[in-house]
Design an enzyme around this catalytic site. Structure first.
Site, PDB file in Angstrom:
ATOM      1  CG  HIS A  41      32.274  41.274  49.633  1.00  0.00           C
ATOM      2  ND1 HIS A  41      31.134  41.046  50.422  1.00  0.00           N
ATOM      3  CD2 HIS A  41      33.094  41.288  50.456  1.00  0.00           C
ATOM      4  CE1 HIS A  41      31.290  40.816  51.907  1.00  0.00           C
ATOM      5  NE2 HIS A  41      33.148  40.994  51.398  1.00  0.00           N
ATOM      6  CD  GLN A  42      35.106  44.786  44.429  1.00  0.00           C
ATOM      7  OE1 GLN A  42      36.221  44.658  44.308  1.00  0.00           O
ATOM      8  NE2 GLN A  42      34.439  45.386  45.468  1.00  0.00           N
TER       9      GLN A  42
END
EC number: 1.1.3.20
Length: 766
Positions: free
Chosen positions: A695-696
């Protein structure tokens, strides 16, 4: 019928010649290093017996195999040169070159390379396997040799990933039967009928232009047939120009939603996607080729210090095509923080709450799971034994969805990513999707127009310039240019790529590329032999990837410190991430693959990083983040023990583990007190752990003015009129849970605003 799928989604040997440039003596050294990480070991050295499809012959063949077999060193060299970041390439090339000489080997290996016969000093590749292993073990533990250690960790990761994920022409790997793995881990009973298969085969076909299949004449024809006017630049034959109402860069959770909303509002929308288009009939679940084709940088991406491995989607549908299906709404405390502390009322509005319900309905979110897979059974049983609360996780698939390889595309077509939902809506409304087309920069010019009742921005965005290859260009790498002019331009290529694209276009807001959050993850594992694990059925690669979650809460503040979930670890990824102590120990670990369960400890990080140049990700964890990760890791180990694991451990570099049988509570606590969370391998510590992230977010965050963020509460750049951002990068901070619903709900709200803005500005006099 669909087009033939890209050949690299299938197994088989690489047909083209290797271009890595390693001279023979360096390649020989590299092969000798790969052999250290996966060496042939003596017959009957590992006490494993045959069961099921796993025969004594399979186990024996695996024990005799080597990391220098099957062109693994050549593949390592090729991937290193094409996918490795500069520091890794330089370190590996330098170390390999030094070890290819006698004097260099003496300098790095000491007296282990000395012989009593001429020429007295041996090159690394001439050392016995036992001595080579001793050298590598020494380097692993010596923080003074950090640069060398970093290089060897990179070789270890690549060689083991390649060895265990590659497949031959028959989609097989000789090691898979020995470790208890087979590719077809899906429930065939839920497969669609032939009629449904033909109807759904390529749901985006009417709007797709796939550059890998197009010639110069067919490319123009394909665009024209889809309602676009195409012109050639008279000064440059390789440049095509088109105009539309809205151009969107990226087709994932942000771009897919934006495309549907804007196209359904009557605008002519063009979506650019640098990845290729695949459907359920293309997916093979083969790990090696799937990683190469579906993930950013071919799945070989890390922070520049090597401390965190980064996974991000790069295909039509983006992350939604390869994520783990978890659909968790934005936590209320996070929304309150964004609305009140960041002064962004969107997130506390009825509009946003309604958007979460809208996107959940569109992607077919279900709340129940008919049958949980092996790892989720472990999580649930361990929590129940300890009296801990465990929650069910909603998914964008049917309740009986039992596919453990959705991380490489859902073969059943049951998981509803943007490629089978929002983008389908967009195409039905006239949108055009161009795959294999990479945006290079936005077209920015000085803004001479002052809009009524709007703050004037100094620049204006006119569209985007992208590059692509046509089918006939694939061998000579000739790039074509596509110039798209639009009333509005939307960047939705994710938190790793939107900032570099904006910076390369000349934008300079200080928040572009900063405030990058990653939801860092540490893993704990437990081994559950079938004869000792009554009630826990299946294999770790079978069943829904995430169907249960445990929140680790601070007893004093009642704040969530970490969440515990289950990961997707097929053989190659499993092999690349687990600790290495010795060749024999490593092969023993791999033979336990089919009954080893992993739990991940994921934190809502307060630390952050930067990404201002594509592929160059820097990231620093705060002490609080490390402590929270460690707290989650400890609880994960307790859960694994309570679920019945006979042995548990972490991914700490020293192979930290604990045999559970016959131990006391005090001994368990003593083991847990030894748990650390120091990131590595580029750490000045003896023992370290590699973190992971899927997750960015936050790298182009929304703010009340240009001092607080890169875009306003409409998603519009503070520097350039008509340039909008509509992906995870606009989020003010980390979410703390799987962010798919958050990203899609935010994109839904922003794209509705963009619709109104474009309409309003069109009514203003020029």
């Amino acid at each position: 019928m669909g087009k033939e799928c890209h050949p690299l989604l299938k197994g088989g040997r690489r047909e083209s010649k290797y271009t890595h440039g390693f001279p023979p003596h360096d390649l020989q050294t590299l092969a000798s290093i790969c052999e250290v990480f996966l060496p042939p070991v003596p017959k009957n050295s590992v006490p494993f017996s045959s069961k099921g499809d796993r025969t004594d012959q399979h186990i024996q063949s695996f024990l005799e195999s080597s990391g220098s077999d099957n062109f693994v060193p050549e593949e390592v060299a090729e991937v290193l040169m094409k996918k490795g970041f500069l520091e890794a390439v330089l370190v590996v090339r330098l170390v390999v070159r030094i070890l290819s000489t006698r004097l260099g080997t003496f300098l790095l290996c000491g007296f282990l390379c000395v012989d009593n016969k001429w020429p007295y000093l041996n090159k690394f590749s001439s050392l016995s396997l036992q001595k080579r292993e001793q050298v590598v073990q020494k380097w692993y533990k010596n923080w003074l040799l950090t640069p060398i250690r970093l290089g060897f960790i990179f070789i270890k990761f690549l060689s083991l990933l390649i060895f265990f994920s590659q497949a031959n022409e028959n989609s097989e790997n000789p090691a898979w039967k020995a470790i208890g793995y087979h590719v077809d881990g899906v429930n065939q009973d839920s497969s669609p009928s032939l009629e449904e298969k033909e109807e759904e085969e390529r749901p985006l076909d009417k709007g797709m232009v796939e550059t890998i299949y197009e010639t110069e004449s067919s490319f123009v024809r394909s665009l024209t047939e889809k309602g676009l006017t195409v012109t050639k630049d008279p000064k440059r034959e390789d440049t095509y120009k088109i105009t539309c109402d809205v151009v969107i860069v990226g087709s994932g959770c942000g771009g897919g939603v934006a495309a549907a909303v804007l196209a359904s509002s009557g605008y002519k929308v063009v979506v650019l996607e640098k990845g290729n288009y695949f459907t359920k009939t293309d997916y093979s679940s083969l790990e090696g080729p799937s990683i190469t084709q579906l993930y950013e940088n071919g799945g070989i991406l890390s922070t520049v210090d090597g401390k965190t491995m980064v996974m991000a989607g790069s295909t039509v549908g983006g992350g939604s095509a390869i994520n783990w299906s978890a659909c968790i709404k934005t936590p209320k405390d996070v929304l309150q923080e964004w609305g009140n502390d960041h002064k962004l009322p969107l997130f506390t509005s009825h509009e946003y709450d309604s958007a979460m319900n809208t996107v959940s309905k569109r992607i077919g979110v279900t709340e129940k799971c008919v049958k949980e897979g092996f790892q989720n059974q472990v999580l649930r049983k361990g929590c129940e034994q300890l009296g801990l609360e465990v929650e069910a996780v909603s998914r964008n698939s049917s309740e009986n969805h039992y596919c453990g390889s959705c991380c490489y595309g859902c073969k059943l077509g049951d998981k509803k990513g943007t490629d089978t939902t929002w983008l389908v809506d967009a195409v039905k409304a006239g949108a055009v999707i161009i795959s294999g087309c990479k945006a290079e920069k936005f077209i920015i010019e000085k803004n001479s127009r002052s809009l009524p009742r709007e703050r004037k921005r100094k620049n204006k965005c006119l569209g985007v310039i992208a590059r692509f290859n046509l089918n006939k260009d694939s061998n000579n790498h000739k790039k074509r240019i596509l110039q798209i002019e639009a009333k509005a331009t939307v960047s939705a290529c994710g938190a790793l790529l939107t900032p570099p694209l904006m910076i390369s276009s000349g934008l300079r807001n200080k928040h572009i590329g900063r405030n990058l959050h990653l939801h860092p993850v540490l893993m704990a594992w437990g081994y559950f032999p079938e004869e000792n694990s009554s009630g826990i059925e299946g294999k770790p690669y079978q069943g829904g990837i995430i169907t249960s979650v445990r929140k680790v809460v601070d007893s004093e503040s009642n704040n969530v410190r970490a969440i515990l979930e289950t990961p997707a670890l097929l053989p190659g990824t499993f092999a690349a991430l687990i600790p290495w102590e010795s060749g024999l120990d490593y092969k023993t670990r791999m033979l336990k693959y089919d009954r080893t369960s992993h739990l991940i400890s994921l934190v809502r990080d307060r630390g952050s990083g930067e990404v201002k140049v594509e592929g160059r990700i820097s990231y620093s964890m705060s002490k609080e983040d490390q402590e929270n990760c460690k707290a989650g890791l400890k609880e994960a180990l307790r859960i694994l023990i309570a679920a019945g694991a006979v042995e548990v451990g972490t991914h700490q570099s020293d192979g930290q583990r604990f045999k559970c049988k016959g131990t006391t509570a005090a001994e368990v606590e003593e083991f847990l007190d030894e748990i650390t969370a120091a990131p590595g391998p580029k750490s000045m510590v003896k023992n370290w752990t590699t973190y992971c992230t899927a997750h960015q977010m936050g790298s182009c965050r929304m703010g009340t003015d240009e001092t607080q963020g890169a875009v306003d509460d409409n998603g519009e750049s503070w520097e350039a009129q008509d340039l909008f951002v509509c992906d995870a990068s606009v989020l003010p901070s980390a979410v703390g849970v799987n962010p798919m619903i958050t990203i899609q709900a935010t994109a839904y709200c922003l794209s509705n605003k963009i619709t109104e803005i474009v309409k309003k500005r069109a009514s203003y006099p020029s």
